[in-house]
Design a protein around this motif. Structure first.
Motif, PDB file in Angstrom:
ATOM      1  N   SER A   1      72.958  88.452  43.836  1.00 44.61           N
ATOM      2  CA  SER A   1      74.059  88.978  43.010  1.00 44.61           C
ATOM      3  C   SER A   1      75.387  88.906  43.769  1.00 44.61           C
ATOM      4  CB  SER A   1      73.755  90.420  42.593  1.00 44.61           C
ATOM      5  OG  SER A   1      74.043  91.321  43.643  1.00 44.61           O
ATOM      6  N   ARG A   2      75.358  89.214  45.049  1.00 49.80           N
ATOM      7  CA  ARG A   2      76.616  89.178  45.825  1.00 49.80           C
ATOM      8  C   ARG A   2      77.119  87.755  45.963  1.00 49.80           C
ATOM      9  NH1 ARG A   2      73.477  92.596  49.211  1.00 49.80           N
ATOM     10  NH2 ARG A   2      73.308  90.889  50.692  1.00 49.80           N
ATOM     11  N   ARG A   3      76.176  86.848  46.191  1.00 45.14           N
ATOM     12  CA  ARG A   3      76.604  85.452  46.347  1.00 45.14           C
ATOM     13  C   ARG A   3      77.127  84.902  45.025  1.00 45.14           C
ATOM     14  NH1 ARG A   3      75.163  83.639  51.544  1.00 45.14           N
ATOM     15  NH2 ARG A   3      75.485  81.434  51.113  1.00 45.14           N
ATOM     16  N   VAL A   4      76.509  85.318  43.915  1.00 44.68           N
ATOM     17  CA  VAL A   4      76.999  84.871  42.604  1.00 44.68           C
ATOM     18  C   VAL A   4      78.440  85.340  42.422  1.00 44.68           C
ATOM     19  CG1 VAL A   4      76.786  85.323  40.116  1.00 44.68           C
ATOM     20  CG2 VAL A   4      74.793  84.607  41.421  1.00 44.68           C
TER      21      VAL A   4
ATOM     22  N   ILE B   1      82.139  84.163  55.040  1.00 46.64           N
ATOM     23  CA  ILE B   1      80.998  85.102  55.042  1.00 46.64           C
ATOM     24  C   ILE B   1      79.775  84.462  54.387  1.00 46.64           C
ATOM     25  CG2 ILE B   1      80.160  87.315  54.137  1.00 46.64           C
ATOM     26  CD1 ILE B   1      82.479  88.614  55.043  1.00 46.64           C
ATOM     27  N   LEU B   2      80.012  83.688  53.327  1.00 48.76           N
ATOM     28  CA  LEU B   2      78.867  83.009  52.686  1.00 48.76           C
ATOM     29  C   LEU B   2      78.153  82.120  53.704  1.00 48.76           C
ATOM     30  CD1 LEU B   2      80.480  82.087  49.238  1.00 48.76           C
ATOM     31  CD2 LEU B   2      78.469  83.518  49.543  1.00 48.76           C
ATOM     32  N   ASN B   3      78.944  81.407  54.526  1.00 47.56           N
ATOM     33  CA  ASN B   3      78.334  80.555  55.553  1.00 47.56           C
ATOM     34  C   ASN B   3      77.622  81.366  56.616  1.00 47.56           C
ATOM     35  OD1 ASN B   3      78.883  78.044  54.619  1.00 47.56           O
ATOM     36  ND2 ASN B   3      80.898  77.934  55.587  1.00 47.56           N
TER      37      ASN B   3
HETATM   38  C1  COI Z   1      74.657  87.322  51.743  1.00 49.84           C
HETATM   39  O1  COI Z   1      74.621  86.120  51.603  1.00 49.84           O
HETATM   40  O2  COI Z   1      73.709  87.941  52.225  1.00 49.84           O
HETATM   41  C2  COI Z   1      75.854  88.069  51.329  1.00 49.84           C
HETATM   42  O3  COI Z   1      75.789  89.254  51.319  1.00 49.84           O
HETATM   43  C3  COI Z   1      77.086  87.280  50.999  1.00 49.84           C
HETATM   44  C4  COI Z   1      78.228  88.119  50.491  1.00 49.84           C
HETATM   45  C5  COI Z   1      78.680  89.158  51.453  1.00 49.84           C
HETATM   46  C6  COI Z   1      79.355  87.224  50.079  1.00 49.84           C
END
Ligand code: COI
Length: 455
Positions: free
Chosen positions: A186-189, A146-148
């Motif tokens: 924040s989500r990626r962190v 998902i990060l990719n």
């Molecule tokens: C993003 O990179 O926009 C995300 O939301 C990544 C996260 C779902 C792991």
């Protein structure tokens, strides 16, 4: 004004830009379009359910303390926190997207991000609880995927919002972008930290040149070393510069970066964030200096001053690149430079910017390489350069090394501002017009501030 249908709205059908919107339909994706109204309604209820929960923001210190003494039980706990927290954070932002005027959501880029977020929300919501280490390995692979997939979110959002700037008040546009981007960081962190903790637990930790770290947080981050690294990368690789920069640079090279102040400053921070900001600030200073002193025999140096304060680490970057006077002799204010709106920053609608954004938003890489990765690729490109003879191959290889890395899409400063303020730091620009610019970056060093996400 909300132009997306909400729960309980009456049926409707309309087609815009090839996307069909009908019934209580809320996603432009084909997958969702095929589903029955009942399912769409159900999905909307699921979204409401998650969006009604509050996100649980963390501090840097909590992330470090939790990750410090890792064992299987804690790792599984971390995995389930990420599994349940991310869909809540994504749901809030999907609601934000749904509240945009219809003309904005149909812009190129915005619909794509909306679709990506819906898909991610659905995947997280359905992901089963993680019970064993083997489950966690699978979960980490899922997170990496998902990060990719989301690497192109920033260029897509910027493109969409640049194209939408005639339809949104600048404040409205900037606060929307801020909520979207802080939440994304924040989500990626959370995802990257969990992957890094899992990797160290499994003995697969990346090599970090002996710098102590817990997950993605460097507990003794050496500020001077990070500045040096960014300066080296900038001075060695002119391929980030366009507009005949090579020709200009051949004249007098790049300005030196003199580092002074508290040179042994170390603090706990996410290195990737610090280096993103420093790289962008130095890049701007170098660019401004080279333009101002075009044709001169020597260039004035850039000074980076590090100060370890009681509560924060301060970094001042001073250049003599002429200040914030634009080429049309109009003074740009910091809020213009941090803005995503074309009303505040007309350059947003320039064809070259939009073109670069389009390229970045469709490239597989998006914008995701870190200074570290980039330095590694650069070194590889240089090694390769020694081996190959054909000039074209060299160029292609070097360009490849730069792909996905800070392309000139005009969001470096606004993104640096967002990174600086994520844990409560600040970024200020002070222009001495006609002389140069001083940039003051302050990052909290105690790690006690909560993430600046908004619900
Ligand atoms: C993003 O990179 O926009 C995300 O939301 C990544 C996260 C779902 C792991």
């Amino acid at each position: 004004m909300s132009c997306w249908p909400n729960i309980g709205t009456t049926m409707f059908t309309c087609k815009r830009n090839g996307l069909l919107f009908s019934g209580r339909y809320i996603s432009p994706s084909t997958t969702f379009r095929r589903q029955s109204t009942t399912v769409q309604f159900y999905q909307n209820r699921q979204l409401e359910l998650y969006a009604s929960k509050e996100a649980k923001p963390l501090t840097l210190r909590q992330l470090v303390f939790f990750g410090r003494s890792m064992n299987e039980e804690r790792l599984i706990k971390s995995a389930n926190y990420v599994r349940t927290e991310l869909p809540v954070r994504i749901a809030h932002r999907i609601r934000d997207l749904q509240a945009l005027p219809y003309v904005v959501v149909t812009q190129e880029g915005v619909a794509r991000v909306y679709e990506l977020y819906w898909l991610a929300f659905e995947k997280f919501r359905r992901y089963p609880p993680i019970i064993t280490l083997a489950d966690n390995n699978e979960f980490c692979k899922f997170l990496s995927g998902i990060l990719n997939e989301h690497a192109t979110v920033i260029p897509n959002l910027s493109l969409g919002l640049s194209l939408s700037s005639p339809f949104l008040l600048p404040d409205q546009l900037d606060s929307f972008m801020r909520r979207m981007l802080i939440s994304r960081i924040s989500r990626r962190v959370l995802a990257e930290h969990h992957i890094a903790l899992s990797d160290s637990h499994a003995g697969r930790s990346k090599e970090h040149f002996g710098e102590p770290h817990v997950g993605i947080i460097f507990t003794g981050l050496n500020v001077k070393r990070s500045i040096e690294k960014c300066a080296t990368l900038l001075r060695e690789r002119p391929f980030w510069a366009e507009d005949n920069w090579d020709a200009r640079v051949k004249g007098n090279g790049w300005p030196d970066v003199i580092i002074e102040g508290h040179l042994d400053t170390k603090f706990a921070y996410i290195r990737e964030h610090l280096e993103y900001i420093i790289f962008e600030l130095l890049k701007n200073s170098m660019r401004a200096t080279v333009v101002k002193y075009q044709g001169a025999i020597s260039l004035p140096s850039i000074r980076a001053t590090i100060v370890a304060g009681e509560n924060d680490v301060g970094i001042r970057i001073s250049d003599q690149g002429g200040g914030l006077l634009s080429s049309e002799n109009q003074i740009k204010t910091p809020s213009d430079l941090f803005s995503f709106s074309h009303v505040r920053n007309a350059a947003r609608m320039e064809n070259s910017r939009l073109g670069a954004l389009r390229n970045a938003s469709t490239s597989e890489q998006g914008v995701k390489a870190t200074v570290d990765e980039q330095l590694g690729r650069w070194q590889q490109a240089m090694l390769h350069k020694i081996e190959v003879e054909n000039e074209k191959t060299i160029e292609a290889h070097v360009r490849e090394a730069g792909e996905g890395w800070h392309p000139r899409i005009g969001i470096g400063l606004p993104m640096s501002y967002i990174f600086a303020t994520y844990f409560g730091g600040s970024l200020e620009l002070v222009s001495l017009d006609g002389w140069g610019t001083d940039v003051y970056l302050r990052l909290p060093k105690l790690g006690t501030n909560l993430e600046g996400i908004e619900v």
